[in-house]
Enzyme design. Structure first.
Site, PDB file in Angstrom:
ATOM      1  N   HIS A  96       8.789   8.718  -2.037  1.00 25.41           N
ATOM      2  CA  HIS A  96       7.849   7.826  -2.517  1.00 25.41           C
ATOM      3  C   HIS A  96       7.975   7.121  -3.844  1.00 25.41           C
ATOM      4  O   HIS A  96       7.872   5.983  -3.961  1.00 25.41           O
ATOM      5  CB  HIS A  96       6.509   8.595  -2.211  1.00 25.41           C
ATOM      6  CG  HIS A  96       5.346   7.766  -2.531  1.00 25.41           C
ATOM      7  ND1 HIS A  96       4.701   7.806  -3.985  1.00 25.41           N
ATOM      8  CD2 HIS A  96       4.593   7.004  -2.122  1.00 25.41           C
ATOM      9  CE1 HIS A  96       3.842   6.823  -4.010  1.00 25.41           C
ATOM     10  NE2 HIS A  96       3.628   6.559  -2.846  1.00 25.41           N
ATOM     11  N   CYS A 148      16.164  -3.513   7.674  1.00 28.48           N
ATOM     12  CA  CYS A 148      15.030  -3.850   6.521  1.00 28.48           C
ATOM     13  C   CYS A 148      15.128  -2.379   5.720  1.00 28.48           C
ATOM     14  O   CYS A 148      14.162  -2.008   5.055  1.00 28.48           O
ATOM     15  CB  CYS A 148      13.760  -4.017   7.138  1.00 28.48           C
ATOM     16  SG  CYS A 148      13.050  -2.926   8.451  1.00 28.48           S
TER      17      CYS A 148
END
Length: 889
Positions: A477, A844
């Site tokens: 994260h 992506c």
């Protein structure tokens, strides 16, 4: 080529027919970089250079118990005889001995990582005969150096892991009251030689008095140095295959330290820092009456090359001009900036220039573009060759703040972690989001230090100048968010021990408290004590802009960016043409989180409807802004994709899923909570409708995450039909859109044919205009890697470095695409294109910004790639380089 020879003799005027037609890359693989340079100097250009015998790289893997095989020994002896014939000197001749150096030389330069032995061929009897008159000290010092290098490198004599010869030298100088070995006279050097021999005797070793034996043993030592610890580490760091091996180059010695009319120097054909080629001066340094190691070690202060140009002796002024013209010749032939070593030796009363080594010069990121563009303008290289000269992985260094190289030398590194997000920043340490916001609100630069980050930390993260975590990986994260926001980050700095009770952390003997100042270098993973000066470029320089422009014209794949509304303009400015991944879950961070919580977990239907209206409003604004910035280019908006637990209220007693990453998330959440995707789809299409009304050309692409079966596509497609038809009923216009899937599981990768068909299917009774204009697919390779390899990316750094180091993996699979994952991608592409040759397929995941992966995807035939805005430059360059090396039809 035919079977390679055991050795190659490089001498002026010698032709080697088997090399004709071989590429530079092939020759460097065979001969090593240094050997290739010697071949060019002597055999191709005929430049004055000491004769050399090359033992090719493949021999590094042929040693038998550390010794040369018998066939190679015979070839070396034949080569040495040929060197004697060419030079007129002879090994062991006390009057005119042939002396050589044994130097390493791999395909890729690794300065200082392998071993060298100089002055090979000197013996007691030769030195006794030559060490007379004004040459006495020179020959004694040369012999002393050989004894030390041979004992250290060849015989590996060591005491407590240290070089005993260096210890003897230091003690001897202290005894004689000097700090420099240059002050030792002939008598003292004779005494030192005896002390060196005593070291040999202490370790039951003798120095061979047979020059040929010296050559053979030294060659073996240089080959063995391919496997030393520092060479292995460097190869691992730089991705150099162990299979290449090093060559050994036996080169005739020339001496820059014989007389005052000798010297040695290092010359760069262009400025390695700026890339400029100056008309009034040469880049490099020179030392009179010195050896090359004196320049490198800084034993004496070097002089600029203009010391030759301005010398009173016309012979040295002529040498300066010879260096200049030969430098131009080397650049034109080798089509690159050159880093060279040279020596001037007095012969028959006149100084004579010898070139010892040439190689493509290392240079700064800025200099790469300047040199490439200038050489294109000078007609030395083509546009395509200029693009190939620039390292994509370093290009973004041109704009990110970086540690000032001068300041780095004086700075204190307290720890190192994974370089997660490039750039550098200094700030006061904070350990909580609240402290970050408070201090930042007062205008203080802060660095958030924590074990790990979560969505609840986003305000503190965004308020910080940099982020430092003790756990996590480059795809965790903290890394993903920091990269997206352009905030430097170092993650996985496991040496840090954070104590939140005392608001401090311990690391490597340092105690850092809240408020203390540290500097984080996200490009290298280093963390420094205190403030370290950084440099911030204002914009790409003109040369870099030209290189980027040429690359954009050449590349075959589209280059988009993973970006939300706040990053869209930066992505466009960096060269991205389109958004390949708009993560809608990021829209629910911070103050917006309660809205999605109300929809998912609330029990009041009216409140849920009100929350959906707010979600629609801000979603439409964000989508509209992004499509406006990327007008005319595709904007891929992924429907809500996050594990359910990430939306749980704080301190909830809700039951957490056992495996949330494979649980109730993504399209599954859309199926069970259909109001959410309908709201998002309506916001996308209404944003596009309003832009079209303004005369713009939005290209919305709706993406379904974590699909595993075609029926999931049908469910979202039905929602698109309904929303599209409702907008037409309300406004009288149809809004064109594309619909695609995110391929993140083997299940989806195995269904290329079925997925293309369901995306292209025309449903009876549904107006043609309500159908998507086209279908598409985009690979989410982070999750596809997890699901294919059964490896959690957040836990990977606990064992993957060991797997890479021990050869289970060639590289980290969350950094560069794994062959098994690549096979999944290719399988889907082949099936999809068999149904529709024009079907558009993208990637992506952050693999899209990895240079190795980009080339692999180009070869597979992907339509485009998408990555964080900070990696767009490198991706454009690598996409162009892939097209140059592997042109698509």
């Amino acid at each position: 080529m035919s079977q390679p020879q055991n050795t190659y003799l490089f001498a002026k005027g010698h032709r080697i027919p088997e090399f004709e037609g071989m590429s530079k890359d092939e020759l460097k693989t065979l001969l090593g970089g240094k050997g290739y340079g010697l071949y060019v100097l002597l055999c191709v250009l005929g430049v004055r250079c000491p004769i050399a015998l090359n033992l090719p790289t493949f021999h590094a893997h042929r040693l038998v118990d550390g010794r040369l095989p018998s066939d190679l020994v015979a070839s070396v002896k034949e080569g040495l005889a040929a060197m004697e014939q060419e030079t007129g000197k002879k090994f062991g001749d006390p009057a005119n001995p042939l002396l050589v150096s044994a130097r390493s030389g791999a395909k890729f330069s690794m300065p200082g990582m392998m071993d060298t032995v100089l002055n090979i061929g000197l013996t007691d009897s030769i030195v006794d005969g030559l060490a007379k008159g004004d040459q006495e000290r020179f020959w004694l010092d040369s012999y002393r150096r050989l004894l030390q290098m041979y004992g250290d490198v060849v015989l590996q004599i060591s005491e407590d892991g240290k070089d005993p010869f260096e210890h003897v030298l230091d003690a001897f100088k202290e005894e004689k009251g000097t700090s420099s070995d240059l002050d030792l006279g002939p008598g003292e050097l004779r005494e030192l030689i005896q002390r060196y021999k005593a070291v040999y005797a202490k370790h039951d070793q003798t120095f061979p008095q047979d020059p040929v034996e010296q050559v053979l043993r030294s060659s073996e030592a240089v080959f063995r140095s391919w496997g030393n610890e520092r060479a292995v580490f460097t190869r691992q760091e730089e991705g150099i295959p162990d299979s290449l091996g090093t060559a050994v180059n036996l080169q005739e010695m020339v001496f820059g330290n014989k007389t005052p009319r000798c010297g040695t120097g290092v010359f760069f054909t262009r400025d390695k820092s700026t890339g400029e080629k100056h008309a009034d001066r040469l880049e490099g340094t020179f030392l009179f009456q010195a050896q090359g190691e004196d320049v490198v070690a800084g034993i004496r202060n070097s002089l600029p090359m203009e010391a030759l140009r301005d010398h009173a002796d016309p012979a040295f002024r002529a040498i300066y001009e010879e260096i200049k013209t030969t430098g131009d010749l080397l650049e034109k032939h080798l089509r690159n900036m050159q880093d060279t070593e040279l020596t001037v030796e007095e012969q028959d009363g006149e100084p004579v220039l010898f070139w010892l080594q040439i190689r493509d010069g290392k240079r700064s990121a800025r200099a790469e573009s300047v040199i490439a563009a200038q050489m294109r303008d000078e007609g030395i290289v083509t546009r395509e060759e200029a693009v190939m000269m620039v390292n994509p992985e370093r290009f973004e260094e041109l704009l990110f703040p970086q540690i000032d190289p001068a300041a780095r030398a004086e700075a204190t590194v307290i720890t190192k972690g994974s370089a997660a997000s490039p750039g550098a920043a200094t700030g006061h340490v904070v350990f909580t989001q609240e402290d970050a916001l408070e201090r930042a609100g007062k205008g203080e630069p802060v660095i958030l230090v924590t074990v790990m980050t979560s969505q609840e930390d986003v305000k503190g993260m965004k308020a910080s100048k940099a982020i430092l975590t003790s756990t996590g990986t480059k795809v965790s994260h903290a890394a993903i968010m920091a990269t997206a926001w352009g905030i430097p980050a170092v993650v996985g700095a496991s040496a840090i021990d954070i104590d939140k009770d005392t608001s401090s952390f311990e690391v490597n003997g340092f105690t850092i408290k809240a408020g203390d100042v540290i500097t984080v270098a996200g490009s290298t993973g280093e963390v420094y004590l205190g403030e370290v000066k950084t440099l911030v470029p204002e914009a790409l320089d003109p040369a870099a802009q030209r290189i980027l422009g040429w690359a954009a014209e050449i590349k075959a794949m589209d280059v988009r960016a993973n970006a939300e509304a706040a990053e869209a303009q930066q992505a466009y400015d960096n060269g991205a043409r389109g958004i390949g991944l708009f993560r809608t879950e990021h829209m629910f961070l911070g103050d917006r989180l309660p809205l999605i919580q109300e929809v998912l977990f609330g029990e009041d239907e009216a409140k849920a409807d009100a929350a959906l209206k707010e979600i629609y409003a801000f979603s439409k604004d964000d989508f509209k802004h992004s499509m406006k910035v990327m007008d005319g280019y595709g904007v891929t908006i992924r429907l809500l994709d996050a594990p359910m637990h990430e939306f749980f209220p704080h301190d909830t007693d809700m039951e957490r899923e056992e495996n949330p990453m494979l649980g109730h998330r993504s399209v599954r959440m859309a199926v069970t909570h259909p109001a959410i995707p309908r709201t998002q789809i309506r916001a996308i299409l209404e944003a596009a409708r309003e832009l079209r009304a303004e005369g713009l050309h939005p290209n919305p692409e709706i993406e379904i995450p974590l699909v595993i079966v075609p029926k999931e596509v049908e469910a979202i497609r039905e929602a698109c039909f309904e929303v599209s038809t409702a907008i037409h009923a309300e406004h009288g216009v149809w809004v064109p859109y594309n619909l695609g899937i995110m391929v993140e599981t083997p299940a989806a990768a195995l269904l290329g044919k079925e997925m293309v068909e369901v995306l292209a299917e025309r449903v009876p009774g549904v107006p043609e205009e309500a159908h998507p204009t086209r279908g598409f697919a985009s690979f989410g390779t982070n999750d596809l890697t997890q699901t294919t390899l059964a490896i959690s990316r957040d836990d990977a750094d606990k064992f993957l470095p060991v797997y890479v180091q021990q050869g289970y993996f060639d590289f980290h699979p969350f950094v560069s695409i794994d062959p098994r994952v690549e096979r999944m991608v290719k399988m889907f592409v082949d099936e999809a294109r068999a149904v529709d040759p024009e079907f558009e397929i993208f990637i992506c995941g952050e693999h899209g910004g990895d240079v190795y992966t980009i080339e692999r995807l180009h070869l597979i035939g992907l339509t485009g790639i998408s990555m964080s805005p900070g990696k767009v430059y490198r991706s454009i360059l690598k996409a162009a380089q892939s097209q140059i090396e592997h042109p698509r039809g």
